[in-house]
Structures are given as structure tokens and as C-alpha cells.
Design an enzyme around this catalytic site. Structure first.
Site, PDB file in Angstrom:
ATOM      1  N   GLU A 170      70.281  -9.331   3.544  1.00 52.41           N
ATOM      2  CA  GLU A 170      69.396  -9.737   2.451  1.00 52.41           C
ATOM      3  C   GLU A 170      69.516  -8.794   1.264  1.00 52.41           C
ATOM      4  OE1 GLU A 170      65.544 -11.443   2.896  1.00 52.41           O
ATOM      5  OE2 GLU A 170      65.632 -11.264   5.081  1.00 52.41           O
ATOM      6  N   HIS A 194      71.879 -17.616  -2.406  1.00 52.64           N
ATOM      7  CA  HIS A 194      72.517 -17.396  -1.108  1.00 52.64           C
ATOM      8  C   HIS A 194      73.983 -17.758  -1.145  1.00 52.64           C
ATOM      9  CE1 HIS A 194      68.750 -16.667   1.126  1.00 52.64           C
ATOM     10  NE2 HIS A 194      68.241 -17.487   0.220  1.00 52.64           N
ATOM     11  N   CYS A 207      65.594 -14.733   7.958  1.00 51.11           N
ATOM     12  CA  CYS A 207      65.489 -15.033   6.526  1.00 51.11           C
ATOM     13  C   CYS A 207      65.280 -16.529   6.396  1.00 51.11           C
ATOM     14  CB  CYS A 207      66.754 -14.589   5.794  1.00 51.11           C
ATOM     15  SG  CYS A 207      66.778 -15.033   4.036  1.00 51.11           S
ATOM     16  N   THR A 239      64.598 -18.552   3.643  1.00 50.05           N
ATOM     17  CA  THR A 239      65.366 -19.226   2.596  1.00 50.05           C
ATOM     18  C   THR A 239      66.839 -19.283   2.978  1.00 50.05           C
ATOM     19  OG1 THR A 239      65.529 -17.135   1.379  1.00 50.05           O
ATOM     20  CG2 THR A 239      63.797 -18.673   0.693  1.00 50.05           C
ATOM     21  N   GLY A 240      67.314 -18.238   3.670  1.00 50.84           N
ATOM     22  CA  GLY A 240      68.700 -18.217   4.111  1.00 50.84           C
ATOM     23  C   GLY A 240      68.990 -19.288   5.145  1.00 50.84           C
ATOM     24  N   CYS A 287      60.608 -15.762  -0.827  1.00 51.71           N
ATOM     25  CA  CYS A 287      60.925 -15.330   0.534  1.00 51.71           C
ATOM     26  C   CYS A 287      60.370 -16.365   1.498  1.00 51.71           C
ATOM     27  CB  CYS A 287      60.332 -13.956   0.809  1.00 51.71           C
ATOM     28  SG  CYS A 287      60.554 -13.420   2.513  1.00 51.71           S
TER      29      CYS A 287
END
Length: 279
Positions: free
Chosen positions: A215, A166, A224, A226-227, A75
């Protein structure tokens, strides 16, 4: 048993942080995490993060349970919050500004900056279908602008693994997306056997993206990390954005760079302590 905790958020993506350094196993079960994350009957959070002893030469280990009890590999906002939490735990004994943290998605290195922001070396993006994983293309091919049928509509998606998976699609207006309806359909699409995080991206300029996210395991969140990283990588792969850009999320902006020098992705953003308590 009483457990101390600290509530943190990164751009509104909020977490319960627990000092778990005395054990290699989380002191809270996934079922208990669900109750703690409940915003009406619990503390309220998108997830519970545990600071555990390091593995394989790292300083610490990070594990996280989502608000639905599932466990993601990593995360991005959470690891910034964890870095701030670790600095608080170490207090005056702290002798370093960066940590090597073992996660299920690999080793991540957050660095505490002088201005209070946290910069994280998120590592190399993984782009092959087998690394997402997805069935959209053969295993050893990249998933770039592939058509995907969701809710009777064809979306062109690019897939990136930044420690967790993703699916990114570019749209004209992110505000017009009915996330609560379309998000679950992406997450549970049969093309993604381990489910998927989904980002809807509006390119405002080559160095400025707007993002909304559904998510995996948490639903709609305000941010987010990582997004945001995956979305910039997808923008570069599709020729829509530069290798460094501001990604504006509902909770605020993150600075993302996909370095041309070492090919690693770097994320910079805030991590703010909200309150401490005992449960």
C-alpha cells in the site's frame, strides 16, 4: 488535550478511529499520526481515521492519515471500520443502517448488515490513464495488461482507480513475491506521478483470487479493501475472473462484486473493534 480513540481492524488492516465531529479539521497532525501508528512507541496502526461532519449533504466525512503521514483519497477496510465506529458513537440514537460518507475519493455508502459484516457501495471504477493517474498509456485510454519494467523484469499491469489508485499484476504464486523488495519500486515508479498501490493476484478459480498488497504510504498490510475491488475489476477486464468473487487476503476474505446492472463495485467484509483508549 486528551483525545479518546477506538482501535478497529478490517481483516488485520488496523486503524485508530477518532471522533472528530466537532471540527472540520483533523485534531491530530500528520506528524502526530506517524507517532500514534508506531507499533513499538505508539498505539500501532496502518492509519488514523477521523469521523468529521458531513459535506455536500452527506452524513459524515472521512479523512485518513497513513502510517507515514501521507493522506490517501480513500480506504476500503477503513471505511468499513468507520461505519462500525459511527454506529458505536450514535449508540441507541442510531436510526439508520447505512451512511453516506464524503471522502477525497468520492461519496461511499457503507451498510451495516445483520450478521455484523459491512457492505460498501464503492462506486464506479475509474479506468482511464488520466484517472489513475499514469503515463503508461495516453490519458483517455484504459491501462489493461500494459508492460511495465520494474527491477529488471517486465510485468503486465492493469490499473484501476477505486477512489485511490491501484496497479494490478497477475502472478503464478503470490507467496513467492518478495513484497518488501518489489513493493516500493512499484510505488515510486515514474509511471505513477502520485505513487501507486500495488496488488499481486493469483487466480485460484474464476470466483476465487489470492492477493498480496503493497500500500502506498503504509507498505505491506494484511488487507486492502480498495485493492481487492480493483483486483476483481482488473480480473474481469483481462478475462481472468467472474464479476463476483472471493478475494483472499493475508488477513482473511472479502466478497467483491462488480455489478453488471449498475456497474458499481460492492465490497462486503468485517469490521472489528479491538479496544478503546485515551491519548
Amino acid at each position: 488535550m486528551a483525545i479518546k480513540f477506538t482501535k478497529y481492524h478490517g481483516l488485520g488492516n488496523d486503524f485508530i478511529l477518532i471522533d472528530n465531529r466537532s471540527s472540520s479539521l483533523p485534531v491530530v497532525t500528520p506528524e502526530q499520526a506517524i507517532k500514534l501508528c508506531d507499533r513499538h512507541f505508539g498505539i500501532g496502526a496502518d492509519g488514523v481515521i477521523f469521523a468529521l461532519p458531513g459535506e455536500n449533504g452527506t452524513d459524515y466525512t472521512m479523512r485518513i492519515f497513513n502510517s507515514d503521514g501521507s493522506e490517501p483519497e480513500m480506504c476500503g477496510n477503513g471505511i468499513r471500520c468507520l461505519a462500525g465506529f459511527l454506529a458505536d458513537l450514535e449508540g441507541e440514537s442510531r436510526n439508520q443502517d447505512s451512511y453516506r460518507i464524503h471522502t477525497l475519493g468520492g461519496v461511499m455508502t457503507p451498510q451495516l448488515l445483520a450478521d455484523g459484516q459491512v457492505k460498501v457501495d464503492m462506486g464506479l471504477p475509474r479506468l482511464l490513464a488520466s484517472e489513475i493517474p499514469t503515463t503508461l498509456t495516453p490519458n483517455e485510454e484504459k491501462v489493461i495488461s500494459q508492460p511495465l519494467e520494474v527491477a529488471g523484469e517486465t510485468w503486465h499491469v492493469t490499473c484501476v482507480n477505486m477512489g485511490n489508485p491501484h496497479c494490478i499484476t497477475f502472478v503464478e504464486d503470490v507467496a513467492a513475491i518478495e513484497l518488501e523488495t518489489i513493493g516500493p519500486k512499484f510505488e515510486h515508479h515514474p509511471a505513477f506521478p502520485q505513487r501507486i498501490n500495488t496488488e499481486f493476484i493469483q487466480v485460484v478459480r474464476r470466483d476465487y483470487l489470492k492477493m498480496r498488497v503493497w500500500e502506498r504510504g503504509a507498505g505491506i498490510t494484511l488487507a486492502c479493501g480498495t485493492g481487492a475491488c480493483a483486483s476483481l475489476v482488473a480480473g474481469v477486464l483481462t478475462g481472468k475472473c467472474d464479476r463476483a468473487a472471493t478475494v483472499e487476503l493475508p488477513g482473511g476474505p472479502l466478497q467483491i462484486e462488480w455489478s453488471e446492472i449498475d456497474q458499481r463495485v460492492y465490497m462486503t467484509g468485517p469490521a472489528e473493534r479491538v479496544f478503546t483508549g485515551k491519548l
